[in-house]
Write a protein that holds these residues in place. Structure first.
Motif, mmCIF file in Angstrom:
data_model
loop_
_atom_site.group_PDB
_atom_site.id
_atom_site.type_symbol
_atom_site.label_atom_id
_atom_site.label_comp_id
_atom_site.label_asym_id
_atom_site.label_seq_id
_atom_site.Cartn_x
_atom_site.Cartn_y
_atom_site.Cartn_z
ATOM 1 N N ILE A 180 2.670 -10.224 7.775
ATOM 2 C CA ILE A 180 2.249 -9.148 6.871
ATOM 3 C C ILE A 180 2.933 -7.838 7.242
ATOM 4 O O ILE A 180 3.275 -7.024 6.375
ATOM 5 C CB ILE A 180 0.717 -9.005 6.903
ATOM 6 C CG1 ILE A 180 0.057 -10.277 6.350
ATOM 7 C CG2 ILE A 180 0.258 -7.789 6.096
ATOM 8 C CD1 ILE A 180 -1.443 -10.350 6.584
ATOM 9 N N ALA A 181 3.175 -7.634 8.534
ATOM 10 C CA ALA A 181 3.812 -6.397 9.007
ATOM 11 C C ALA A 181 5.217 -6.212 8.465
ATOM 12 O O ALA A 181 5.758 -5.097 8.518
ATOM 13 C CB ALA A 181 3.836 -6.377 10.537
ATOM 14 N N ASP A 182 5.831 -7.262 7.942
ATOM 15 C CA ASP A 182 7.161 -7.137 7.349
ATOM 16 C C ASP A 182 7.124 -6.459 5.980
ATOM 17 O O ASP A 182 8.165 -6.013 5.487
ATOM 18 C CB ASP A 182 7.804 -8.518 7.196
ATOM 19 C CG ASP A 182 8.290 -9.096 8.515
ATOM 20 O OD1 ASP A 182 8.654 -8.303 9.406
ATOM 21 O OD2 ASP A 182 8.292 -10.328 8.659
ATOM 22 N N LEU A 183 5.957 -6.400 5.350
ATOM 23 C CA LEU A 183 5.854 -5.773 4.032
ATOM 24 C C LEU A 183 6.170 -4.284 4.159
ATOM 25 O O LEU A 183 5.856 -3.658 5.174
ATOM 26 C CB LEU A 183 4.454 -5.998 3.466
ATOM 27 C CG LEU A 183 4.096 -7.471 3.191
ATOM 28 C CD1 LEU A 183 2.603 -7.626 2.896
ATOM 29 C CD2 LEU A 183 4.932 -8.026 2.043
ATOM 30 N N ILE B 254 3.234 -1.589 4.996
ATOM 31 C CA ILE B 254 2.224 -1.911 6.003
ATOM 32 C C ILE B 254 2.614 -1.171 7.277
ATOM 33 O O ILE B 254 3.685 -1.400 7.834
ATOM 34 C CB ILE B 254 2.133 -3.427 6.265
ATOM 35 C CG1 ILE B 254 1.737 -4.170 4.988
ATOM 36 C CG2 ILE B 254 1.149 -3.707 7.402
ATOM 37 C CD1 ILE B 254 0.338 -3.876 4.480
ATOM 38 N N VAL B 255 1.727 -0.270 7.736
ATOM 39 C CA VAL B 255 2.132 0.641 8.813
ATOM 40 C C VAL B 255 1.338 0.471 10.099
ATOM 41 O O VAL B 255 1.736 0.984 11.151
ATOM 42 C CB VAL B 255 2.050 2.109 8.351
ATOM 43 C CG1 VAL B 255 2.960 2.358 7.157
ATOM 44 C CG2 VAL B 255 0.605 2.507 8.027
ATOM 45 N N ALA B 256 0.181 -0.211 10.046
ATOM 46 C CA ALA B 256 -0.669 -0.290 11.237
ATOM 47 C C ALA B 256 -1.687 -1.405 11.061
ATOM 48 O O ALA B 256 -1.810 -2.004 9.991
ATOM 49 C CB ALA B 256 -1.389 1.043 11.463
ATOM 50 N N SER C 21 0.437 -4.369 -1.164
ATOM 51 C CA SER C 21 1.692 -3.692 -0.855
ATOM 52 C C SER C 21 2.538 -3.503 -2.108
ATOM 53 O O SER C 21 3.161 -2.451 -2.299
ATOM 54 C CB SER C 21 2.467 -4.481 0.199
ATOM 55 O OG SER C 21 3.732 -3.911 0.431
ATOM 56 N N GLU C 22 2.537 -4.500 -2.947
ATOM 57 C CA GLU C 22 3.316 -4.433 -4.196
ATOM 58 C C GLU C 22 2.764 -3.363 -5.134
ATOM 59 O O GLU C 22 3.526 -2.645 -5.789
ATOM 60 C CB GLU C 22 3.269 -5.791 -4.881
ATOM 61 C CG GLU C 22 3.957 -5.844 -6.244
ATOM 62 C CD GLU C 22 3.750 -7.185 -6.909
ATOM 63 O OE1 GLU C 22 4.664 -8.023 -6.808
ATOM 64 O OE2 GLU C 22 2.669 -7.412 -7.496
ATOM 65 N N GLN C 23 1.451 -3.253 -5.188
ATOM 66 C CA GLN C 23 0.811 -2.373 -6.158
ATOM 67 C C GLN C 23 0.736 -0.913 -5.712
ATOM 68 O O GLN C 23 0.596 -0.016 -6.547
ATOM 69 C CB GLN C 23 -0.609 -2.874 -6.442
ATOM 70 C CG GLN C 23 -0.676 -4.223 -7.143
ATOM 71 C CD GLN C 23 -0.082 -4.174 -8.530
ATOM 72 O OE1 GLN C 23 -0.403 -3.295 -9.327
ATOM 73 N NE2 GLN C 23 0.819 -5.105 -8.829
ATOM 74 N N ILE D 163 -0.316 1.424 4.237
ATOM 75 C CA ILE D 163 -1.519 0.600 4.340
ATOM 76 C C ILE D 163 -1.679 0.109 5.773
ATOM 77 O O ILE D 163 -0.732 -0.408 6.370
ATOM 78 C CB ILE D 163 -1.434 -0.622 3.407
ATOM 79 C CG1 ILE D 163 -1.229 -0.188 1.954
ATOM 80 C CG2 ILE D 163 -2.681 -1.505 3.530
ATOM 81 C CD1 ILE D 163 -0.830 -1.342 1.028
ATOM 82 N N ALA D 164 -2.886 0.256 6.300
ATOM 83 C CA ALA D 164 -3.230 -0.356 7.581
ATOM 84 C C ALA D 164 -4.085 -1.583 7.326
ATOM 85 O O ALA D 164 -5.027 -1.535 6.522
ATOM 86 C CB ALA D 164 -3.972 0.626 8.472
ATOM 87 N N MET D 165 -3.762 -2.683 8.000
ATOM 88 C CA MET D 165 -4.643 -3.844 7.991
ATOM 89 C C MET D 165 -5.859 -3.542 8.862
ATOM 90 O O MET D 165 -5.803 -2.700 9.751
ATOM 91 C CB MET D 165 -3.917 -5.074 8.559
ATOM 92 C CG MET D 165 -2.746 -5.571 7.759
ATOM 93 S SD MET D 165 -1.970 -6.996 8.592
ATOM 94 C CE MET D 165 -0.853 -6.161 9.735
ATOM 95 N N TRP D 166 -6.928 -4.300 8.616
ATOM 96 C CA TRP D 166 -8.146 -4.160 9.408
ATOM 97 C C TRP D 166 -8.782 -5.540 9.479
ATOM 98 O O TRP D 166 -9.106 -6.138 8.453
ATOM 99 C CB TRP D 166 -9.066 -3.160 8.743
ATOM 100 C CG TRP D 166 -10.339 -2.829 9.464
ATOM 101 C CD1 TRP D 166 -10.725 -3.201 10.718
ATOM 102 C CD2 TRP D 166 -11.406 -2.028 8.944
ATOM 103 N NE1 TRP D 166 -11.958 -2.688 11.023
ATOM 104 C CE2 TRP D 166 -12.397 -1.957 9.943
ATOM 105 C CE3 TRP D 166 -11.610 -1.364 7.728
ATOM 106 C CZ2 TRP D 166 -13.597 -1.247 9.762
ATOM 107 C CZ3 TRP D 166 -12.791 -0.661 7.559
ATOM 108 C CH2 TRP D 166 -13.771 -0.601 8.559
ATOM 109 N N ASN D 167 -8.899 -6.061 10.680
ATOM 110 C CA ASN D 167 -9.497 -7.386 10.828
ATOM 111 C C ASN D 167 -10.536 -7.368 11.939
ATOM 112 O O ASN D 167 -10.271 -6.906 13.039
ATOM 113 C CB ASN D 167 -8.432 -8.434 11.134
ATOM 114 C CG ASN D 167 -9.003 -9.834 11.253
ATOM 115 O OD1 ASN D 167 -8.798 -10.513 12.250
ATOM 116 N ND2 ASN D 167 -9.718 -10.301 10.242
#
Length: 326
Positions: A175-178, A181-183, A148-150, A155-159
């Motif tokens: 992580i969603a607070d960053l 991070i959108v999804a 997120s910083e870079q 960005i969507a997470m994927w797990n």
């Protein structure tokens, strides 16, 4: 990008919605990316099937069997094809999210920057593969915090548990607070993704790849995004778009009608499941594509292609599934 980093969440709430399909990559007989076939597939998915967006270069696309340059080429081609399709016939814009997942963080960043420069709307990054007990919540959080910083792109997470662990709803919420991070594509059980929706549904788009549960998740959890498991272009044709239809009805609050349409697709789902041989999801998907008139082609090693007997069983199942071609 059509938004600033600080606007990523708001932009995604408005635009990162609807039915998004993960591409299968057509290779020619020499196992090169078949660029003409890819463009034709994408033109069909966008113009004929009216998909809301495409998930490019993921696991179903065999990214693990491609070089970095090939992955970049696939990303560039896909963005260009989506833009070209959208410029013809006055159709709505098709979004593009690109998988930048890799075991090497520098590769992730390189692919993400390439995606942003190429014109992709978002990137999706799988949770890191970690060994020897390193999969702590602090490690995983720091991974996404650094990304997120870079990066400025959304960005969507994927797990998925195939990485060795399932992220907790509480970690995903943190992580969603960053800011960008959108999804999340959260391949978890219903209890987990329901809990995450309660915690973070106002901050990010939460999605699970099960098409069978998509309608109930719209109704019960007010979901707006489907990031697929079985690609929607395998369940629909130009003249038979029941997944799009039940999604539209559900979004409009016509739940009983939506369930009828959703349930009518069960013979298609059953035929697809029954004909898929163990260990060959991409090869089977490509064989099904070809029966639909799309381009499939072979898979790359280490994957295995379908045998003649498996292809025959797939043709038989397809013939009786009830999916209309014309």
């Amino acid at each position: 990008m059509d938004y600033k980093k600080s606007e990523a969440k708001e932009y995604a709430r408005e635009h990162f919605t609807g039915v998004w399909a993960a591409n299968l990559t057509p290779f020619d007989e020499a196992l090169r990316i078949d660029e003409k076939a890819l463009r034709q597939n994408m033109d069909h998915w966008i113009r004929d099937l009216n998909l809301g967006g495409l998930f490019i270069a993921g696991k179903q696309a065999e990214f693990f069997a491609m070089s970095i340059e090939e992955r970049k080429r696939l990303i560039t081609l896909s963005v260009e094809a989506a833009q070209a399709a959208g410029n013809r016939g006055g159709i709505g814009r098709c979004g593009i999210i690109t998988s930048c997942s890799d075991t090497n963080l520098d590769v992730v960043l390189d692919l993400a920057r390439h995606s942003a420069n190429a014109g992709a709307d978002y990137v999706i990054v799988h949770s890191p593969v970690l060994h020897f007990g390193a999969d702590t919540e602090e490690t995983i959080y720091e991974y996404y915090r650094y990304l997120s910083e870079q990066l400025d792109i959304g960005i969507a997470m994927w797990n998925h548990p195939d990485c060795g662990y399932t992220m907790s709803p509480e970690l995903c919420n943190r992580i969603a607070d960053l800011p960008n991070i959108v999804a999340i594509k959260y391949s978890a059980d219903r209890a987990r993704y329901k809990r995450l929706t309660e915690l973070a549904g106002h901050k990010i788009q939460v999605s699970n790849p099960s098409e069978e549960d998509w309608l109930e998740n719209i109704i019960e959890l007010n979901w707006k995004l489907y990031l697929c498991s079985t690609p929607p272009f395998l369940l629909q044709t130009k003249v038979d778009q029941r997944m799009n239809e039940y999604t539209r009805l559900a979004f409009a609050g016509q739940h009983a009608e939506a369930r009828k349409v959703r349930d009518s697709l069960e013979p298609v789902r059953a035929a697809f499941r029954a004909s898929k041989p163990a260990g060959k999801p991409q090869a089977h998907g490509k064989a099904w594509q070809e029966l639909l008139g799309q381009h499939g082609g072979p898979v790359r090693r280490p994957l295995l292609n379908m045998t003649e007997a498996e292809l025959a069983a797939t043709r038989e199942a397809f013939a009786g599934c009830g999916l209309r071609l014309a």
